[in-house]
Design a protein around this motif. Structure first.
Motif, PDB file in Angstrom:
ATOM      1  N   ARG A   1      -1.814  -8.560 -11.870  1.00 49.38           N
ATOM      2  CA  ARG A   1      -2.251  -9.898 -12.521  1.00 49.38           C
ATOM      3  C   ARG A   1      -3.645 -10.560 -11.480  1.00 49.38           C
ATOM      4  O   ARG A   1      -4.351 -10.844 -11.980  1.00 49.38           O
ATOM      5  N   ALA A   2      -3.369 -10.439 -10.253  1.00 50.94           N
ATOM      6  CA  ALA A   2      -4.445 -10.866  -9.205  1.00 50.94           C
ATOM      7  C   ALA A   2      -5.528 -10.081  -9.505  1.00 50.94           C
ATOM      8  O   ALA A   2      -6.806 -10.533  -9.182  1.00 50.94           O
ATOM      9  N   ALA A   3      -5.295  -8.658  -9.639  1.00 51.67           N
ATOM     10  CA  ALA A   3      -6.751  -7.855  -9.800  1.00 51.67           C
ATOM     11  C   ALA A   3      -7.235  -8.150 -11.089  1.00 51.67           C
ATOM     12  O   ALA A   3      -8.673  -8.251 -11.121  1.00 51.67           O
ATOM     13  N   ARG A   4      -6.467  -8.331 -11.996  1.00 51.55           N
ATOM     14  CA  ARG A   4      -7.175  -8.799 -13.499  1.00 51.55           C
ATOM     15  C   ARG A   4      -7.906 -10.005 -13.325  1.00 51.55           C
ATOM     16  O   ARG A   4      -8.999 -10.111 -13.921  1.00 51.55           O
ATOM     17  N   ASP A   5      -7.228 -10.970 -12.648  1.00 52.58           N
ATOM     18  CA  ASP A   5      -8.006 -12.311 -12.643  1.00 52.58           C
ATOM     19  C   ASP A   5      -9.215 -12.254 -11.698  1.00 52.58           C
ATOM     20  O   ASP A   5     -10.143 -13.000 -11.908  1.00 52.58           O
ATOM     21  N   GLN A   6      -9.235 -11.302 -10.902  1.00 55.94           N
ATOM     22  CA  GLN A   6     -10.513 -11.065 -10.089  1.00 55.94           C
ATOM     23  C   GLN A   6     -11.694 -10.108 -10.990  1.00 55.94           C
ATOM     24  O   GLN A   6     -12.735  -9.575 -10.211  1.00 55.94           O
ATOM     25  N   GLY A   7     -11.030  -9.543 -12.051  1.00 57.92           N
ATOM     26  CA  GLY A   7     -12.021  -8.629 -12.956  1.00 57.92           C
ATOM     27  C   GLY A   7     -11.819  -7.253 -12.097  1.00 57.92           C
ATOM     28  O   GLY A   7     -12.797  -6.233 -12.274  1.00 57.92           O
ATOM     29  N   VAL A   8     -10.887  -6.687 -11.538  1.00 61.54           N
ATOM     30  CA  VAL A   8     -10.768  -5.700 -10.807  1.00 61.54           C
ATOM     31  C   VAL A   8     -10.071  -4.303 -11.710  1.00 61.54           C
ATOM     32  O   VAL A   8      -9.071  -4.921 -12.255  1.00 61.54           O
ATOM     33  N   THR A   9     -10.537  -3.317 -11.818  1.00 62.73           N
ATOM     34  CA  THR A   9      -9.742  -2.432 -12.445  1.00 62.73           C
ATOM     35  C   THR A   9      -9.867  -0.865 -11.859  1.00 62.73           C
ATOM     36  O   THR A   9     -10.559  -0.977 -10.769  1.00 62.73           O
ATOM     37  N   VAL A  10      -8.785  -0.171 -12.227  1.00 61.94           N
ATOM     38  CA  VAL A  10      -8.943   1.060 -11.441  1.00 61.94           C
ATOM     39  C   VAL A  10      -8.965   2.050 -12.597  1.00 61.94           C
ATOM     40  O   VAL A  10      -7.960   1.908 -13.701  1.00 61.94           O
ATOM     41  N   SER A  11      -9.621   3.271 -12.637  1.00 55.89           N
ATOM     42  CA  SER A  11      -9.552   4.166 -13.594  1.00 55.89           C
ATOM     43  C   SER A  11      -8.980   5.295 -13.221  1.00 55.89           C
ATOM     44  O   SER A  11      -8.323   5.598 -12.200  1.00 55.89           O
ATOM     45  N   ARG A  12      -8.539   6.240 -14.073  1.00 53.01           N
ATOM     46  CA  ARG A  12      -7.904   7.490 -14.129  1.00 53.01           C
ATOM     47  C   ARG A  12      -8.707   8.444 -13.382  1.00 53.01           C
ATOM     48  O   ARG A  12      -7.933   8.940 -12.399  1.00 53.01           O
ATOM     49  N   ARG A  13      -9.681   8.404 -13.314  1.00 52.12           N
ATOM     50  CA  ARG A  13     -10.780   9.343 -12.384  1.00 52.12           C
ATOM     51  C   ARG A  13     -10.584   8.997 -11.044  1.00 52.12           C
ATOM     52  O   ARG A  13     -10.410   9.832 -10.075  1.00 52.12           O
ATOM     53  N   GLU A  14     -10.688   7.484 -10.646  1.00 48.23           N
ATOM     54  CA  GLU A  14     -10.219   6.874  -9.330  1.00 48.23           C
ATOM     55  C   GLU A  14      -9.172   7.475  -8.515  1.00 48.23           C
ATOM     56  O   GLU A  14      -8.856   7.767  -7.744  1.00 48.23           O
ATOM     57  N   ILE A  15      -8.032   7.286  -9.432  1.00 45.17           N
ATOM     58  CA  ILE A  15      -6.571   7.849  -9.084  1.00 45.17           C
ATOM     59  C   ILE A  15      -6.564   9.231  -8.579  1.00 45.17           C
ATOM     60  O   ILE A  15      -6.048   9.595  -7.779  1.00 45.17           O
TER      61      ILE A  15
ATOM     62  N   LEU B   1       0.698  -1.367  -0.186  1.00 46.90           N
ATOM     63  CA  LEU B   1      -0.023  -0.087  -0.069  1.00 46.90           C
ATOM     64  C   LEU B   1       0.821   1.136  -0.085  1.00 46.90           C
ATOM     65  O   LEU B   1       0.129   2.253  -0.109  1.00 46.90           O
ATOM     66  N   SER B   2       2.023   1.185   0.274  1.00 49.80           N
ATOM     67  CA  SER B   2       2.814   2.377   0.603  1.00 49.80           C
ATOM     68  C   SER B   2       4.072   2.251  -0.337  1.00 49.80           C
ATOM     69  O   SER B   2       4.941   3.139  -0.175  1.00 49.80           O
ATOM     70  N   ALA B   3       4.490   1.266  -0.951  1.00 46.78           N
ATOM     71  CA  ALA B   3       5.674   0.974  -1.519  1.00 46.78           C
ATOM     72  C   ALA B   3       6.689   0.896  -0.500  1.00 46.78           C
ATOM     73  O   ALA B   3       6.624   0.283   0.625  1.00 46.78           O
ATOM     74  N   ALA B   4       7.951   1.144  -0.971  1.00 45.93           N
ATOM     75  CA  ALA B   4       8.962   0.752  -0.084  1.00 45.93           C
ATOM     76  C   ALA B   4       9.589   2.064   0.766  1.00 45.93           C
ATOM     77  O   ALA B   4       9.481   2.921   0.074  1.00 45.93           O
TER      78      ALA B   4
ATOM     79  N   LEU C   1      -1.654   1.308  -7.369  1.00 47.72           N
ATOM     80  CA  LEU C   1      -1.192   0.032  -6.663  1.00 47.72           C
ATOM     81  C   LEU C   1      -2.066  -0.103  -5.348  1.00 47.72           C
ATOM     82  O   LEU C   1      -2.724  -0.946  -5.237  1.00 47.72           O
ATOM     83  N   GLN C   2      -2.217   1.114  -4.782  1.00 45.04           N
ATOM     84  CA  GLN C   2      -2.927   1.289  -3.652  1.00 45.04           C
ATOM     85  C   GLN C   2      -4.581   0.716  -3.757  1.00 45.04           C
ATOM     86  O   GLN C   2      -5.090   0.069  -3.177  1.00 45.04           O
ATOM     87  N   LEU C   3      -5.054   1.453  -4.893  1.00 42.49           N
ATOM     88  CA  LEU C   3      -6.441   1.341  -5.205  1.00 42.49           C
ATOM     89  C   LEU C   3      -6.692   0.032  -5.681  1.00 42.49           C
ATOM     90  O   LEU C   3      -7.800  -0.793  -5.395  1.00 42.49           O
ATOM     91  N   GLU C   4      -5.756  -0.627  -6.471  1.00 42.02           N
ATOM     92  CA  GLU C   4      -5.968  -2.050  -6.933  1.00 42.02           C
ATOM     93  C   GLU C   4      -5.951  -2.990  -5.649  1.00 42.02           C
ATOM     94  O   GLU C   4      -6.753  -3.842  -5.844  1.00 42.02           O
ATOM     95  N   ALA C   5      -5.106  -2.926  -4.860  1.00 41.81           N
ATOM     96  CA  ALA C   5      -4.856  -3.616  -3.425  1.00 41.81           C
ATOM     97  C   ALA C   5      -6.210  -3.507  -2.680  1.00 41.81           C
ATOM     98  O   ALA C   5      -7.037  -4.605  -2.335  1.00 41.81           O
ATOM     99  N   GLN C   6      -6.828  -2.242  -2.690  1.00 43.22           N
ATOM    100  CA  GLN C   6      -7.887  -2.212  -1.728  1.00 43.22           C
ATOM    101  C   GLN C   6      -9.214  -2.694  -2.431  1.00 43.22           C
ATOM    102  O   GLN C   6      -9.900  -3.212  -1.996  1.00 43.22           O
ATOM    103  N   LYS C   7      -9.385  -2.486  -3.818  1.00 44.02           N
ATOM    104  CA  LYS C   7     -10.466  -3.037  -4.564  1.00 44.02           C
ATOM    105  C   LYS C   7     -10.443  -4.576  -4.554  1.00 44.02           C
ATOM    106  O   LYS C   7     -11.475  -5.189  -4.884  1.00 44.02           O
TER     107      LYS C   7
ATOM    108  N   PRO D   1      -5.335 -13.318   5.222  1.00 46.14           N
ATOM    109  CA  PRO D   1      -4.854 -14.509   4.247  1.00 46.14           C
ATOM    110  C   PRO D   1      -5.487 -14.787   2.851  1.00 46.14           C
ATOM    111  O   PRO D   1      -4.615 -15.136   1.821  1.00 46.14           O
ATOM    112  N   ALA D   2      -6.587 -14.535   2.786  1.00 47.69           N
ATOM    113  CA  ALA D   2      -7.185 -14.484   1.277  1.00 47.69           C
ATOM    114  C   ALA D   2      -6.631 -13.583   0.526  1.00 47.69           C
ATOM    115  O   ALA D   2      -6.583 -14.033  -0.632  1.00 47.69           O
ATOM    116  N   PHE D   3      -6.236 -12.237   0.952  1.00 47.46           N
ATOM    117  CA  PHE D   3      -5.723 -11.411   0.041  1.00 47.46           C
ATOM    118  C   PHE D   3      -4.476 -11.905  -0.614  1.00 47.46           C
ATOM    119  O   PHE D   3      -4.139 -11.881  -1.540  1.00 47.46           O
TER     120      PHE D   3
END
Length: 215
Positions: A94-108, A11-14, A146-152, A164-166
């Motif tokens: 890849r994990a987000a794509r597998d679950q049909g998760v996308t993030v739009s420019r507007r959300e960012i 969520l915060s990078a390194a 990256l953060q939004l993909e993780a959250q969604k 663990p599921a995440f």
């Protein structure tokens, strides 16, 4: 690595870190590659360029040379952490794509606007992300995605990023992508979706010389 620490990296990078120059044999299977993810190379040159972006931003933010040297001395893993996040970015995508998760420019942009308000403006947000997480201003939007993909992704799985599921979803994506790190940067733990330092006696670290450290 503790799951809370790994979550922070998602969520915060390194955390910003210095730049030891690694002197070691390369990965003969992938010459010039720092990592191969899903058959696509992350080159050493690309990794060094990303690290240099942070270094230039840090030096611009701390014009006093003595203070800049303190920044370098207090942050010793920027190269490895940067590679970790470059790989994790692809794994998470890849994990987000597998679950049909996308993030739009507007959300960012919406997320960025909210964070800028909290930080006292765009410059304040850039400074905070640079100092706390080692993210160069030019990469801020990438990190917010990256953060939004993780959250969604967590929401889609009915969990959160500490559960663990995440991490199972990220582990599955890591397996699908066949992550392969150059040994000089460690190995990739598929189960934890995290970079791990390799215990290889032939890898030695030396201090980079010159005013610009690139690895």
């Amino acid at each position: 690595m503790h799951r809370r620490r790994r979550t922070a990296l998602v969520l915060s990078a390194a955390i910003a870190a210095a730049a030891p120059l690694l002197s070691a044999c390369g990965n003969d299977a992938h010459p010039g590659a720092a990592a191969v993810v899903g058959g696509h190379r992350i080159t050493v040159a690309q990794l060094e360029s990303r690290v240099n972006e942070v270094r230039r931003a840090q030096q611009a933010a701390v014009p006093d040379e003595a203070q800049y040297q303190q920044v370098l001395a207090s942050t010793s893993g920027l190269t490895r952490d940067t590679l970790h996040n470059m790989v994790l970015d692809r794994v998470l995508h890849r994990a987000a794509r597998d679950q049909g998760v996308t993030v739009s420019r507007r959300e960012i942009q919406r997320m960025r606007t909210g964070l800028e308000q909290q930080a006292g403006g765009a410059k304040g947000l850039e400074t905070t992300w640079l100092q706390k997480y080692g993210i160069a201003p030019a990469r801020l939007d990438d990190n917010l995605r990256l953060q939004l993909e993780a959250q969604k992704l967590a929401t889609r799985l009915g969990t959160d990023t500490t559960q663990p599921a995440f991490w199972k979803a990220l582990s599955t994506a890591s397996e699908e992508l066949h992550v392969d790190l150059n040994p000089r940067y460690g190995t990739w733990d598929v189960q934890k979706s995290s970079r791990v330092d390799a215990k290889t006696p032939w890898v030695r670290e030396v201090t980079a010389s010159g005013t610009q450290q690139t690895a």
